[in-house]
Write a protein that holds these residues in place. Structure first.
Motif, mmCIF file in Angstrom:
data_model
loop_
_atom_site.group_PDB
_atom_site.id
_atom_site.type_symbol
_atom_site.label_atom_id
_atom_site.label_comp_id
_atom_site.label_asym_id
_atom_site.label_seq_id
_atom_site.Cartn_x
_atom_site.Cartn_y
_atom_site.Cartn_z
ATOM 1 N N GLY A 29 1.078 -1.050 0.289
ATOM 2 C CA GLY A 29 -0.300 0.235 0.337
ATOM 3 C C GLY A 29 1.211 0.633 0.536
ATOM 4 N N LEU A 30 0.310 1.637 -0.814
ATOM 5 C CA LEU A 30 1.947 3.075 -1.275
ATOM 6 C C LEU A 30 0.936 4.512 -0.506
ATOM 7 N N ARG A 31 2.837 4.716 0.554
ATOM 8 C CA ARG A 31 2.471 5.789 1.773
ATOM 9 C C ARG A 31 2.628 7.129 0.603
ATOM 10 N N GLY A 32 4.203 6.646 0.563
ATOM 11 C CA GLY A 32 4.175 7.719 -1.146
ATOM 12 C C GLY A 32 6.046 7.249 -1.259
ATOM 13 N N LEU A 33 5.794 7.963 -2.379
ATOM 14 C CA LEU A 33 7.416 7.476 -3.307
ATOM 15 C C LEU A 33 7.993 8.889 -3.236
ATOM 16 N N PHE A 34 9.479 8.563 -3.394
ATOM 17 C CA PHE A 34 10.550 9.670 -2.790
ATOM 18 C C PHE A 34 11.232 9.489 -4.670
ATOM 19 N N TRP A 35 11.839 11.093 -4.674
ATOM 20 C CA TRP A 35 13.247 10.638 -5.365
ATOM 21 C C TRP A 35 14.556 11.684 -4.640
ATOM 22 N N TYR A 36 15.264 10.938 -4.698
ATOM 23 C CA TYR A 36 16.247 11.837 -3.665
ATOM 24 C C TYR A 36 17.530 11.604 -5.488
ATOM 25 N N GLU A 45 20.157 13.488 -1.304
ATOM 26 C CA GLU A 45 19.484 15.015 -1.403
ATOM 27 C C GLU A 45 17.595 14.822 -1.928
ATOM 28 N N PHE A 46 17.093 15.249 -1.106
ATOM 29 C CA PHE A 46 15.813 15.111 -1.323
ATOM 30 C C PHE A 46 15.125 15.535 -2.398
ATOM 31 N N LEU A 47 14.209 15.365 -3.375
ATOM 32 C CA LEU A 47 13.242 15.641 -4.475
ATOM 33 C C LEU A 47 12.560 16.263 -4.551
ATOM 34 N N PHE A 48 11.752 15.217 -4.287
ATOM 35 C CA PHE A 48 10.468 14.954 -4.566
ATOM 36 C C PHE A 48 9.546 13.689 -3.426
ATOM 37 N N THR A 49 8.328 14.651 -3.452
ATOM 38 C CA THR A 49 7.305 13.056 -3.027
ATOM 39 C C THR A 49 6.204 13.558 -3.951
ATOM 40 N N LEU A 50 6.043 11.904 -4.344
ATOM 41 C CA LEU A 50 4.457 11.787 -4.598
ATOM 42 C C LEU A 50 3.843 10.899 -4.083
ATOM 43 N N TYR A 51 2.569 11.135 -3.517
ATOM 44 C CA TYR A 51 1.197 10.419 -3.391
ATOM 45 C C TYR A 51 0.399 9.639 -3.909
ATOM 46 N N SER A 52 -0.114 10.196 -4.594
ATOM 47 C CA SER A 52 -1.012 9.392 -5.300
ATOM 48 C C SER A 52 -1.154 9.438 -6.969
ATOM 49 N N ALA A 53 -1.319 9.148 -7.620
ATOM 50 C CA ALA A 53 -1.169 8.282 -9.543
ATOM 51 C C ALA A 53 -1.922 9.302 -9.445
ATOM 52 N N GLY A 54 -1.166 10.062 -11.073
ATOM 53 C CA GLY A 54 -1.262 11.044 -11.543
ATOM 54 C C GLY A 54 -0.643 12.394 -10.756
ATOM 55 N N GLU A 55 -0.191 12.239 -9.541
ATOM 56 C CA GLU A 55 0.173 13.094 -9.570
ATOM 57 C C GLU A 55 1.658 13.894 -10.206
ATOM 58 N N LYS A 57 5.198 16.507 -9.675
ATOM 59 C CA LYS A 57 5.818 17.329 -9.230
ATOM 60 C C LYS A 57 7.060 18.187 -9.525
ATOM 61 N N GLU A 58 7.395 19.365 -9.756
ATOM 62 C CA GLU A 58 8.395 20.202 -10.646
ATOM 63 C C GLU A 58 9.389 21.116 -9.572
ATOM 64 N N LYS A 59 10.415 20.829 -10.355
ATOM 65 C CA LYS A 59 11.631 21.978 -9.399
ATOM 66 C C LYS A 59 12.861 21.627 -10.598
ATOM 67 N N GLU A 60 12.469 23.189 -11.352
ATOM 68 C CA GLU A 60 13.804 23.678 -11.990
ATOM 69 C C GLU A 60 13.505 23.165 -13.209
ATOM 70 N N ARG A 61 14.873 21.912 -13.882
ATOM 71 C CA ARG A 61 14.983 21.084 -15.359
ATOM 72 C C ARG A 61 14.050 19.286 -14.306
ATOM 73 N N HIS A 74 11.308 13.341 -15.090
ATOM 74 C CA HIS A 74 11.643 13.817 -15.892
ATOM 75 C C HIS A 74 13.502 14.650 -16.352
ATOM 76 N N ILE A 75 13.531 14.613 -17.560
ATOM 77 C CA ILE A 75 14.800 15.856 -17.480
ATOM 78 C C ILE A 75 15.077 16.533 -18.616
ATOM 79 N N THR A 76 14.603 18.474 -18.325
ATOM 80 C CA THR A 76 14.455 18.581 -19.588
ATOM 81 C C THR A 76 15.781 19.706 -19.888
ATOM 82 N N ALA A 77 16.655 19.254 -20.652
ATOM 83 C CA ALA A 77 17.341 20.608 -21.214
ATOM 84 C C ALA A 77 18.579 20.457 -20.253
ATOM 85 N N PRO A 78 18.931 18.573 -20.165
ATOM 86 C CA PRO A 78 20.094 18.968 -18.907
ATOM 87 C C PRO A 78 21.689 19.895 -18.882
ATOM 88 N N LYS A 79 22.142 19.999 -17.572
ATOM 89 C CA LYS A 79 23.226 20.793 -17.266
ATOM 90 C C LYS A 79 24.456 19.680 -16.978
#
Lengths: 111, 114
Positions: A29-36, A45-55, A57-61, A74-79
């Motif tokens: 049962g999903l409480r959260g999905l995390f990207w570091y 280093e913490f980036l995002f938490t997603l809690y439910s399907a369809g959610e 979140k964005e941060k810079e690229r 998804h990484i857009t125009a990476p540096k």
């Protein structure tokens, strides 16, 4: 048992070349999905938490999305400074707040 | 403090030696975790504390590993009679239910057993 599989293991991009990293998961049962993000010799280093399907979140690229079976980063125009290992983890409804991690995707962005 | 603080950052131990790794969590965080990370792998769960109570120690690999958090703040991970397979990065993390279950990691303690 909760499991996370990340692909690809490694990814090499040219600066400006957009792409996506995949995280497939099974969890009771999903409480959260995390990207570091993890740089060599550093802690995650913490980036995002997603809690439910369809959610989403964005941060810079970076943009993270979630379905019932997988998440994409998804990484857009990476540096070059986006070069790092990206870790995905799930937190199930059992096991208190324990995170179960994948093995990560090593991203290298060349100038 | 502003972040999770761990010490020592680097430790070289002779096989058979005991080591102690310290973690100072973010102020006010009730949850504290220890993870072990081998080279090229994701972090693996070792143990979890809620305040001073150790609620889950299912990830500790053997009875040589012991963790404590006696006053619900600073935690110590102790490894007795170290072996070469104990060489890894030991990560401490803390969190608070009021912050959406997000867990924040320290920089880790790098242990090399020779």
């Amino acid at each position: 048992e909760d499991q996370v599989t990340q692909s690809p293991e490694a990814l090499r991009l040219q600066e400006g070349e957009s792409s996506s990293l995949n995280c497939s998961y099974t969890v009771s049962g999903l409480r959260g999905l995390f990207w570091y993000r993890q740089d060599p010799g550093k802690g995650p280093e913490f980036l995002f938490t997603l809690y439910s399907a369809g959610e989403e979140k964005e941060k810079e690229r970076l943009k993270a999305t979630l379905t019932k079976k997988e998440s994409f980063l998804h990484i857009t125009a990476p540096k070059p400074e986006d070069s790092a290992t990206y870790l995905c983890a799930v937190q199930g409804v059992t096991g208190f707040q324990k995170l179960v991690f994948g093995t990560g995707t090593r991203l290298l962005v060349s100038p | 403090g502003a972040g999770v603080s761990q010490s020592p950052r680097y430790k070289v131990a002779k096989r058979g030696q005991d080591v102690a790794l310290r973690c100072d969590p973010i102020s006010g965080h009730v949850s504290l975790f220890w993870y072990q990370q081998a080279l090229g792998q994701g972090p693996e769960f070792l143990t979890y504390f809620q305040n001073e109570a150790q609620l889950d120690k299912s990830g500790l690999p053997s009875d040589r590993f012991f963790a404590e958090r006696p006053e619900g703040s600073v935690s110590t991970l102790k490894i007795q009679r170290t072996q070469q397979e104990d060489s890894a990065v030991y990560l401490c993390a803390s969190g608070s239910p009021g912050q959406g279950n997000t867990i924040y990691f320290g920089e880790g303690s790098w242990l090399t057993v020779v």
